[in-house]
Every structure is written in C-alpha cells, then in structure tokens.
Design a protein around this motif. Structure first.
Motif, PDB file in Angstrom:
ATOM      1  N   ARG A 209     -88.314 -92.362   1.173  1.00 19.40           N
ATOM      2  CA  ARG A 209     -88.891 -92.260  -0.173  1.00 19.40           C
ATOM      3  C   ARG A 209     -87.843 -92.590  -1.233  1.00 19.40           C
ATOM      4  O   ARG A 209     -88.151 -93.211  -2.244  1.00 19.40           O
ATOM      5  N   GLU A 323     -91.571 -84.371  -4.731  1.00 17.42           N
ATOM      6  CA  GLU A 323     -91.104 -85.150  -3.587  1.00 17.42           C
ATOM      7  C   GLU A 323     -91.792 -86.496  -3.416  1.00 17.42           C
ATOM      8  O   GLU A 323     -91.403 -87.285  -2.548  1.00 17.42           O
ATOM      9  N   SER A 324     -92.811 -86.809  -4.212  1.00 21.59           N
ATOM     10  CA  SER A 324     -93.497 -88.096  -4.051  1.00 21.59           C
ATOM     11  C   SER A 324     -92.645 -89.228  -4.610  1.00 21.59           C
ATOM     12  O   SER A 324     -91.760 -89.016  -5.442  1.00 21.59           O
TER      13      SER A 324
END
Length: 377
Positions: A209, A323-324
């Motif tokens: 990510r 957390e995205s």
C-alpha cells in the motif's frame, strides 16, 4: 546471577535485535540458546561477548529438543531462564522445569490483535501457550496493549509485568553528514524527498500500500529497510505503478551493526529519510516508530501501541493515519507539502531508552531469584 536466554531464532528481527540490546545492558552473566536459525544476530551477540548455542531444532514438533535444552540448563547451573517468542516460551519453560529451574520469565514480543508471530490466534495456539505459561514465574509484556491482550487471552493479570522495548536512544540523533553518506551509498540524490519504512517484507506489514501511495506522488521516492517473502511482489507492484525507479529495497539491517553485515547502520538509513511511515495495522509495540522519532523524523503510523499508550505531547512528530491507499496518499501529500524540519528528541524516545528497560528487567530478575527487587536508580 546467571541467566540463560532461550529464543526461537536469531535472524534479523525486532525481538531478536531487542535481545541483543538487552544483553548489552544487563549486569548479569548470560548465555543464549537459539532453537533454530543462528543468523547474523547470533554472530552480533557473540561479538558483544555473550556465547550462543544452536539447539538445532528440526521443527515445531521436535520434542527431542526438550531433553537437549534441559541438559544445557542443568549443566550451566543457571539461576533463571528467560524465554523469548512463542516456540521458545513453550519449550524453554518446559525444559527449565525438567532441569529443576523454577524461576522462568518469558517476554511476549509478538502478540497482536489477531496473530502471534504472524500465525493466526487459534484455540490450539492459545491452549498450548497457557499450559506452558503456568510453568513460569511471570510473563513480560512489551507494552500495556500487549498486557491487556495477555489478560484477555487468559494469563492471570497478577502474573503479567510490563517492561517496554527499548532503543539505544543516543545512537539515533540526526547527523547531516551521515545523511549525505548514506544517500551516496544508496544512490539517492541529495535533493530527493524520501519516504521511509522499516520492517520485515511480509504481507502483514502492508508495504504494498505504501508503494502504491508513493507511486502516485511523482517527485517522491521510497526507501524500505528490511527483507522478507514479499520482496519480489513489492518490486512487481512498483513496476506495475510505473515507479520502479523510485522504489529502493535496501535489504535487512542488523542494528547495532557488526562486521558480519557491512553497510549503513539503521541510524544512518533513518538520517537519509525525510518522513517515516508505518503501514502495519497490528503491532505489539512499534519499535521502528520509536527509532524514527529518536532520529527526529515526522512519523505517520497506522498502529503503534508504544505511542498510543502515551499522551500526544510525548511524541509531537507522530500522527496516526488510516490504512487505505487513498488515506496514505492524502497524509503523504500533506506532509510532503509542509516539509517539516527535523524534530527535537521527544519524551517518547527518552522514555523507551534501553537502559530503563534493562533496569526494570533486572528488578524482575532480583525479585524472582532473591525475593527482593533491585532498588530504583
């Protein structure tokens, strides 16, 4: 006092390097047994003056390791056994009891919300842990968050003690010369804006990510320090996002450094960064975040009990984020545009100095062996 430390392995990892740091600051005669993998941290411990024995355990069910370990405990005439990590705790507590040593302290380094050392928290895992826990004297949690998890898991609260992880704080002070040298070794331009991360390259750390977030900001580079199974996947994601030339995987870093693994030290690598990001959603302490704060870096983190257990004033350079990938992009853009200067040493970094942790642990040793804790200093 003579203490035997038993640990599952001694490759580069947080618990493994934490043991090495503690050994450098504990005023006792020590020995170390590693059940498996006598890696570079074992060599570092030996170079510091503590002997390491490799038990040669073949797997989780190698019960033949028990008598071998019990023999080492008995022959060494140890006053206390201190175990680290799940498998070492199960086998070490049992072996100590077989050897007639009833003073056993276990440190729980890796009990997360949903996993322990990367494995799911199953009923079987819990049952075996609790059965062996009863053979010990006390269980050390590395943060209040871990202490709460242990109690929820079924460990009696009166058997839990909190001794936080620690760092050699003074080593991490920012050094402009170290920044230039590290960037030179890594091939990073002096004027590049560098986002950094430290940890094992595993799916649980969610570094993919961070790769995607950095790829969306054209003039930003990513420096990841660590090694692991996801290395090839992270490089693939970087290529897929068109950012292969801006993502640098520097490999594992032994810290403190030794002659076994040459290259920039962790403080030097942190000096080369402009902002530190921890994307892991499930941490037991968050040592890398504390190290980054000691280096004066602004820090963005998804989960860090070491900081969340303190007041905001203790770590003004740290900010919790979502957390995205879109949330990571937003946070990175904001701090990239603000370009904050290096922060002074925060109270959090002073609180988690390894000398304080060693002193607290020594008090537990004295309590277990002599019945009286060592006096506070």
């Amino acid at each position: 006092m003579k203490v035997l430390h038993v640990i599952t392995g001694l490759g580069i990892g947080g618990a493994e390097q934490q043991l090495r740091l503690l050994l450098r600051h504990l005023p006792v005669r020590s020995g170390v047994v590693t059940l498996t993998n006598p890696g570079v941290v074992a060599a570092g411990i030996e170079s510091d003056g503590t002997p390491v024995t490799h038990l040669g355990m073949a797997g989780n069910r190698d019960v033949g390791a028990l008598p071998r370990l019990a023999r080492i405990v008995r022959q060494g005439r140890y006053d206390l056994v201190h175990t680290h990590l799940y498998r070492a705790c199960v086998y070490g507590r049992t072996a100590a009891r077989l050897a007639g040593v009833r003073r056993v302290i276990a440190t729980e380094h890796s009990l997360g919300e949903t996993q322990i050392e990367g494995r799911p928290l199953s009923a079987g895992t819990r049952a075996l842990y609790l059965a062996s826990e009863r053979l010990g004297t006390s269980t050390v949690a590395v943060s209040p968050s871990v202490a709460r998890r242990l109690a929820d898991w079924g460990v009696p609260p009166d058997r839990i003690r909190i001794v936080p992880n620690g760092i050699e704080t003074g080593r991490f002070a920012f050094d402009a010369r170290a920044r230039r040298l590290a960037r030179g070794v890594l091939g990073l331009p002096e004027d590049a804006y560098v986002v950094g991360g430290v940890g094992r390259l595993t799916p649980g750390k969610r570094f993919e990510r961070l790769v995607r977030a950095v790829a969306s900001i054209p003039d930003v580079r990513l420096l990841l320090v660590g090694e692991g199974e996801q290395r090839a996947e992270l490089l693939r994601v970087a290529r897929e996002c068109g950012a292969a030339d801006r993502v640098l995987l520097a490999g594992a870093c032994e810290d403190p450094p030794s002659a076994v693994r040459p290259g920039p030290s962790l403080p030097e690598l942190l000096a080369a960064m402009d902002v530190f990001v921890s994307t892991s959603p499930d941490e037991t302490f968050g040592l890398a975040v504390v190290e980054a704060l000691a280096a004066g870096l602004p820090v963005l983190y998804v989960a860090c009990p070491a900081i969340d257990d303190l007041t905001p004033e203790a770590a003004p350079g740290a900010r919790r984020i979502g957390e995205s990938v879109p949330e990571l992009i937003s946070a990175l853009r904001g701090i990239h545009d603000a370009r904050p200067a290096r922060f002074p040493l925060p109270a959090a970094a002073r609180r988690y100095d390894i000398a304080h942790s060693a002193q607290q642990l020594m008090s537990l040793y004295d309590q277990a062996v002599h019945g009286t804790p060592s006096p506070a200093k």
